[in-house]
Design an enzyme around this catalytic site. Structure first.
Site, mmCIF file in Angstrom:
data_model
loop_
_atom_site.group_PDB
_atom_site.id
_atom_site.type_symbol
_atom_site.label_atom_id
_atom_site.label_comp_id
_atom_site.label_asym_id
_atom_site.label_seq_id
_atom_site.Cartn_x
_atom_site.Cartn_y
_atom_site.Cartn_z
ATOM 1 N N ASP A 133 0.825 -1.206 0.000
ATOM 2 C CA ASP A 133 0.000 0.000 0.000
ATOM 3 C C ASP A 133 0.861 1.259 0.000
ATOM 4 O O ASP A 133 0.594 2.213 -0.745
ATOM 5 C CB ASP A 133 -0.917 -0.020 1.226
ATOM 6 C CG ASP A 133 -2.220 0.729 0.994
ATOM 7 O OD1 ASP A 133 -2.580 0.932 -0.182
ATOM 8 O OD2 ASP A 133 -2.881 1.101 1.976
ATOM 9 N N ASP A 152 -9.098 -1.834 2.480
ATOM 10 C CA ASP A 152 -8.859 -1.185 3.764
ATOM 11 C C ASP A 152 -9.903 -1.576 4.804
ATOM 12 O O ASP A 152 -9.776 -1.214 5.975
ATOM 13 C CB ASP A 152 -8.844 0.336 3.589
ATOM 14 C CG ASP A 152 -7.747 0.783 2.638
ATOM 15 O OD1 ASP A 152 -6.679 0.147 2.640
ATOM 16 O OD2 ASP A 152 -7.960 1.751 1.887
#
Length: 360
Positions: free
Chosen positions: A175, A255
């Protein structure tokens, strides 16, 4: 760096809606995963129709492959999305339909006899998908995205915190790289570019080619249900161009789904520990969710930190940069302090014993 008073925007309806929805999805996904595990083990006494009953438990090698496979998919979407957008739309629609059917099946089971459960689920799913394809409304996009997240957490399981920590660490690097550093190598922020791309609507394409009357209201572009989106001006509707990225707050499904896998792991661990401690009796609510709440509260705090960092830096933030330490850290620290670290680190979250399958 923006002034600290900008943090007041965290109290806007759109920010509060995003935080509360994401936290609720993580909580619901984890507890649905526990219920799904119980149902698969035969501990559910209800005549629930189980759709997509099988689940996959990741090992270390599979955990290592997920960031690599995700990176390859991200690059393919970055370079070839416009060429294959309609194929992606069809595949995503099929996945969303299956996920939505999985999510609403338990509720359909409560409404009537088993013979009408399948038609009810099919009708509700088809209606939601059709409305989304016609309107592309952000609420329907969120509904389908949440369904995908719940189904993912239920069907992709982690055996212990060791594999979980490996997966979260790899996705942490993934990420951070694709949000912060990809522009240096590829000339654009790959993660943001892919997340904000809209796909061609195949329904509108077919309607245009066939010159079907009355179908001009069908949206030409669709946001894929791979993220939560909330208009920045939630009360009264979005101002300005409704398709502009700046008019929406966004949070990727990963997420929610990735931290949700950790929360599901500790939910199962708490359930097994509490039922084992008291035999076949119902576990005490006081001790039932001790690690669950550490992970859940950590997720909420981490998400708030991610949004705050985005406000102060006025740039996209890799949410896992904040969510990984805020969820995994409290769980591991509290497990070490309580003497459960070895069991949580090496143990299995599977509810294999019949005595552990009682619904609480």
């Amino acid at each position: 760096m923006e002034p600290l008073w900008k943090l007041q925007y965290l109290l806007e309806p759109s920010s509060l809606a995003l935080i509360s929805t994401a936290a609720a999805v993580v909580f619901a996904s984890a507890h649905r995963a526990l219920g799904h595990e119980i149902a698969l083990g035969g501990g559910s006494s209800s005549k629930e129709m189980i759709i997509g009953a099988s689940s996959v438990t990741l090992d270390s090698s599979q955990a290592l492959m997920i960031p690599l496979a995700s990176s390859c998919s991200l690059l393919l979407m970055f370079y070839l999305f416009s060429s294959v957008s309609q194929i992606i739309t069809l595949l995503t629609t099929a996945m969303a339909a299956a996920s939505l059917a999985f999510c609403i099946a338990p509720y359909a089971a409560r409404l009537g006899s088993p013979r009408i459960q399948a038609p009810l689920v099919a009708a509700a799913t088809a209606t939601a998908i059709a409305l989304w394809l016609v309107s592309g409304h952000w609420l329907l996009n969120n509904l389908l995205g949440i369904s995908i997240c719940v189904a993912f957490v239920c069907h992709i399981r982690l055996p212990n915190v060791r594999v979980c920590a490996l997966l979260l660490a790899c996705l942490f690097v993934y990420d951070v790289f694709w949000v912060f550093w990809s522009e240096r190598f590829f000339g654009a922020n790959v993660m943001v570019s892919v997340a904000t791309q809209q796909a061609s609507n195949p329904v509108r394409t077919v309607a245009d080619k066939l010159n079907l009357p009355g179908l001009g209201s069908i949206t030409k572009q669709l946001d894929m249900p791979v993220k939560l989106v909330f208009p920045r001006h939630l009360i009264g509707g979005a101002a300005g161009n409704p398709n502009a990225v700046g008019d929406y707050l966004m949070l990727g499904l990963g997420d929610m789904a990735i931290p949700g896998m950790l929360v599901a792991l500790v939910v199962c661990f708490d359930h097994r520990k509490s039922t084992k401690a008291r035999g076949s009796e119902l576990p005490s609510p006081k001790n039932q969710h001790k690690y669950t709440w550490y992970a859940q509260c950590g997720y909420t705090i981490g998400l708030i930190c991610a949004l705050a960092a985005g406000l102060l830096t006025h740039s996209a933030q890799p949410a896992l940069l904040y969510l990984v330490p805020s969820t995994l850290g409290p769980v591991m620290l509290s497990a070490w302090m309580r003497g459960d670290f070895n069991e949580l680190w090496n143990g299995s979250s599977r509810l294999s014993d019949k005595s552990q399958l009682d619904v609480v």
